[in-house]
Design an enzyme around this catalytic site. Structure first.
Site, PDB file in Angstrom:
ATOM      1  N   HIS A 139     -19.447  17.501  22.245  1.00 14.82           N
ATOM      2  CA  HIS A 139     -20.122  16.720  21.333  1.00 14.82           C
ATOM      3  C   HIS A 139     -19.047  16.562  20.120  1.00 14.82           C
ATOM      4  O   HIS A 139     -18.731  17.641  19.415  1.00 14.82           O
ATOM      5  CB  HIS A 139     -21.371  17.685  20.802  1.00 14.82           C
ATOM      6  CG  HIS A 139     -21.970  16.763  19.675  1.00 14.82           C
ATOM      7  ND1 HIS A 139     -22.915  17.375  18.612  1.00 14.82           N
ATOM      8  CD2 HIS A 139     -22.124  15.569  19.416  1.00 14.82           C
ATOM      9  CE1 HIS A 139     -23.276  16.581  17.791  1.00 14.82           C
ATOM     10  NE2 HIS A 139     -22.758  15.343  18.210  1.00 14.82           N
ATOM     11  N   GLU A 151     -18.422  20.453  19.192  1.00 14.99           N
ATOM     12  CA  GLU A 151     -19.346  21.306  19.514  1.00 14.99           C
ATOM     13  C   GLU A 151     -19.444  21.342  21.061  1.00 14.99           C
ATOM     14  O   GLU A 151     -19.618  20.475  21.558  1.00 14.99           O
ATOM     15  CB  GLU A 151     -20.507  21.027  18.910  1.00 14.99           C
ATOM     16  CG  GLU A 151     -21.788  21.745  18.690  1.00 14.99           C
ATOM     17  CD  GLU A 151     -23.017  21.303  17.965  1.00 14.99           C
ATOM     18  OE1 GLU A 151     -23.371  20.151  18.086  1.00 14.99           O
ATOM     19  OE2 GLU A 151     -23.636  22.187  17.310  1.00 14.99           O
ATOM     20  N   ASN A 189     -26.697  18.844  14.339  1.00 14.59           N
ATOM     21  CA  ASN A 189     -27.746  17.904  13.971  1.00 14.59           C
ATOM     22  C   ASN A 189     -29.168  18.727  13.700  1.00 14.59           C
ATOM     23  O   ASN A 189     -29.893  18.239  13.146  1.00 14.59           O
ATOM     24  CB  ASN A 189     -27.862  16.697  15.101  1.00 14.59           C
ATOM     25  CG  ASN A 189     -27.156  15.914  14.989  1.00 14.59           C
ATOM     26  OD1 ASN A 189     -26.927  15.137  14.018  1.00 14.59           O
ATOM     27  ND2 ASN A 189     -26.112  16.014  16.162  1.00 14.59           N
TER      28      ASN A 189
HETATM   29  P1  NAD Z   1     -23.877   3.389  20.306  1.00 19.43           P
HETATM   30  O1  NAD Z   1     -25.176   2.546  20.281  1.00 19.43           O
HETATM   31  O2  NAD Z   1     -22.736   2.911  19.247  1.00 19.43           O
HETATM   32  O3  NAD Z   1     -23.091   2.919  21.714  1.00 19.43           O
HETATM   33  C1  NAD Z   1     -23.800   3.435  23.068  1.00 19.43           C
HETATM   34  C2  NAD Z   1     -22.722   2.236  24.045  1.00 19.43           C
HETATM   35  O4  NAD Z   1     -23.454   2.834  25.414  1.00 19.43           O
HETATM   36  C3  NAD Z   1     -23.187   1.109  23.826  1.00 19.43           C
HETATM   37  O5  NAD Z   1     -22.117   0.155  23.884  1.00 19.43           O
HETATM   38  C4  NAD Z   1     -24.043   0.440  25.236  1.00 19.43           C
HETATM   39  O6  NAD Z   1     -23.733  -0.841  25.553  1.00 19.43           O
HETATM   40  C5  NAD Z   1     -23.381   1.601  26.026  1.00 19.43           C
HETATM   41  N1  NAD Z   1     -24.470   1.859  27.355  1.00 19.43           N
HETATM   42  C6  NAD Z   1     -25.755   1.697  27.348  1.00 19.43           C
HETATM   43  N2  NAD Z   1     -26.135   2.048  28.655  1.00 19.43           N
HETATM   44  C7  NAD Z   1     -25.128   2.184  29.244  1.00 19.43           C
HETATM   45  C8  NAD Z   1     -24.826   2.554  30.568  1.00 19.43           C
HETATM   46  N3  NAD Z   1     -25.931   2.672  31.587  1.00 19.43           N
HETATM   47  N4  NAD Z   1     -23.482   2.642  31.374  1.00 19.43           N
HETATM   48  C9  NAD Z   1     -22.823   2.393  30.285  1.00 19.43           C
HETATM   49  N5  NAD Z   1     -22.765   2.114  29.098  1.00 19.43           N
HETATM   50  C10 NAD Z   1     -23.839   2.094  28.444  1.00 19.43           C
HETATM   51  O7  NAD Z   1     -24.101   4.741  20.349  1.00 19.43           O
HETATM   52  P2  NAD Z   1     -23.130   5.955  19.933  1.00 19.43           P
HETATM   53  O8  NAD Z   1     -23.447   6.138  18.340  1.00 19.43           O
HETATM   54  O9  NAD Z   1     -21.548   5.838  20.250  1.00 19.43           O
HETATM   55  O10 NAD Z   1     -23.849   7.357  20.482  1.00 19.43           O
HETATM   56  C11 NAD Z   1     -23.282   7.498  21.793  1.00 19.43           C
HETATM   57  C12 NAD Z   1     -23.800   9.078  22.078  1.00 19.43           C
HETATM   58  O11 NAD Z   1     -22.810   9.844  21.352  1.00 19.43           O
HETATM   59  C13 NAD Z   1     -25.090   9.394  21.990  1.00 19.43           C
HETATM   60  O12 NAD Z   1     -25.566  10.309  22.911  1.00 19.43           O
HETATM   61  C14 NAD Z   1     -25.198   9.821  20.508  1.00 19.43           C
HETATM   62  O13 NAD Z   1     -26.323  10.744  20.453  1.00 19.43           O
HETATM   63  C15 NAD Z   1     -23.769  10.671  20.619  1.00 19.43           C
HETATM   64  N6  NAD Z   1     -23.293  10.829  19.244  1.00 19.43           N
HETATM   65  C16 NAD Z   1     -23.438   9.972  18.297  1.00 19.43           C
HETATM   66  C17 NAD Z   1     -22.751  10.107  16.894  1.00 19.43           C
HETATM   67  C18 NAD Z   1     -22.762   9.013  16.013  1.00 19.43           C
HETATM   68  O14 NAD Z   1     -22.416   9.506  14.636  1.00 19.43           O
HETATM   69  N7  NAD Z   1     -23.074   7.933  16.067  1.00 19.43           N
HETATM   70  C19 NAD Z   1     -22.122  11.446  16.848  1.00 19.43           C
HETATM   71  C20 NAD Z   1     -22.067  12.253  17.734  1.00 19.43           C
HETATM   72  C21 NAD Z   1     -22.754  11.882  18.832  1.00 19.43           C
END
Ligand code: NAD
Length: 296
Positions: A139, A151, A189
């Protein structure tokens, strides 16, 4: 570990690809949306330009880093001969289970499957594979190129060997890995989201405006960013998903998402990535007026 595949080119995926590529790893960046891939690569380019301006890297470094990243729109193509997959697709458990089922089928038997999930059970994700010992939570924090922490979440069946390899790899990226157990929201979180949710509840109850709430937490608690602005950077849809996972997982009403957050996500006001959340990112207009549309 040499070849890395990253699934999802959104907020987190492009940052993860950036950091690996900058450390010399060939990276396959995969997203179902070619628009997301284009946007992700443009973000990496912009972030590298910022590093050039600060004289941290040269323009030649930028070219080499970008050359380390190849983009794909299908998982099967993007994970061939990869040693480690880091899944950073949308925070949705059904989607992640489907992706891990596919990964288990198409990846080499010894490929480690990591997820960047913020809250979803690693044990549940591992359970849809035949390699539960090789599934782990890695993470990263947002923005990935800047934030120090990774993490590391062990699922119930994650092996010591795989945990050790992921810890070593995180250190090679210049990060500080911290191992935690697999419960909803993990540590980061579980502590952060109730604070963000309470900040939204404070706004929803009309106790103070967006700027006032953020100012209190910045100047009063020495937080570098207020909780509402931080929520915009994380993505309000991501915040809502994490709260729902903790609410379902613990069956404790203290994690119930504020109705204002639910409303804003339904209205597609997702924060920075959609151009508007608590603040408006299309110009410098303050978000207080925007968020008031959703107040009771
Ligand atoms: P986001 O919405 O910015 O991006 C997600 C991406 O995944 C999109 O570009 C989408 O097109 C793609 N996607 C969806 N389905 C897919 C598939 N089947 N195959 C390939 N790509 C696919 O989301 P994010 O904020 O980057 O979050 C991504 C992960 O990271 C989540 O699990 C989230 O909980 C985690 N995360 C987010 C943060 C944050 O600050 N945003 C921090 C730590 C962890």
């Amino acid at each position: 570990m040499k070849n890395i595949s990253v699934i999802g080119a959104g907020t987190m995926g492009n940052g993860i690809a950036h950091v690996f590529a900058q450390n010399g790893y060939p990276v396959n960046l995969i997203d179902i949306s070619s628009a997301s891939l284009e946007k992700g690569m443009a973000t990496i380019g912009k972030n590298l330009d910022r590093m050039i301006a600060k004289e941290k890297i040269t323009t030649v470094d930028k070219t080499n880093i970008l050359a380390n990243i190849t983009t794909y729109t299908t998982i099967a193509e993007g994970v061939k001969n990869t040693d480690l997959v880091i899944e950073a697709a949308t925070e949705n458990s059904a989607l992640k289970l489907k992706i891990f089922q596919e990964l288990d089928k198409v990846c080499n038997a010894n490929t480690i499957l990591a997820t960047n999930t913020s809250s979803i059970s690693i044990t549940q994700i591992a359970s849809v594979t035949k390699r539960q010992d090789k599934v782990i939570g890695m993470h990263f924090m947002n923005p990935v190129p800047i934030m120090q922490l990774v993490e590391i979440i062990r699922g119930y069946n994650t092996s010591d060997d795989v945990t050790g390899q992921i810890i070593d790899l995180s250190k090679k990226l210049g990060k500080t890995p911290t191992e935690v157990n697999d419960y909803p929201g993990f540590v980061a979180n579980r502590i952060l989201m109730p604070m963000i949710n309470e900040a939204i509840e404070t706004l929803y109850n009309g106790v103070a405006g967006v700027e006032e709430i953020d100012t209190v937490m910045k100047l009063g608690m020495a937080h570098p960013m207020g909780p509402l602005q931080l929520a915009d950077f994380i993505g309000l849809d991501v915040c809502l998903s994490i709260l729902n996972v903790m609410h379902d997982g613990f069956k404790n009403p203290k994690y119930a998402p504020c109705p204002l957050l639910v409303n804003m996500v339904m209205a597609k006001k997702l924060g920075v990535k959609s151009g508007e959340g608590f603040y408006d990112y299309s110009n410098s207009r303050k978000a207080e007026k925007v968020a008031q549309r959703f107040l009771k």
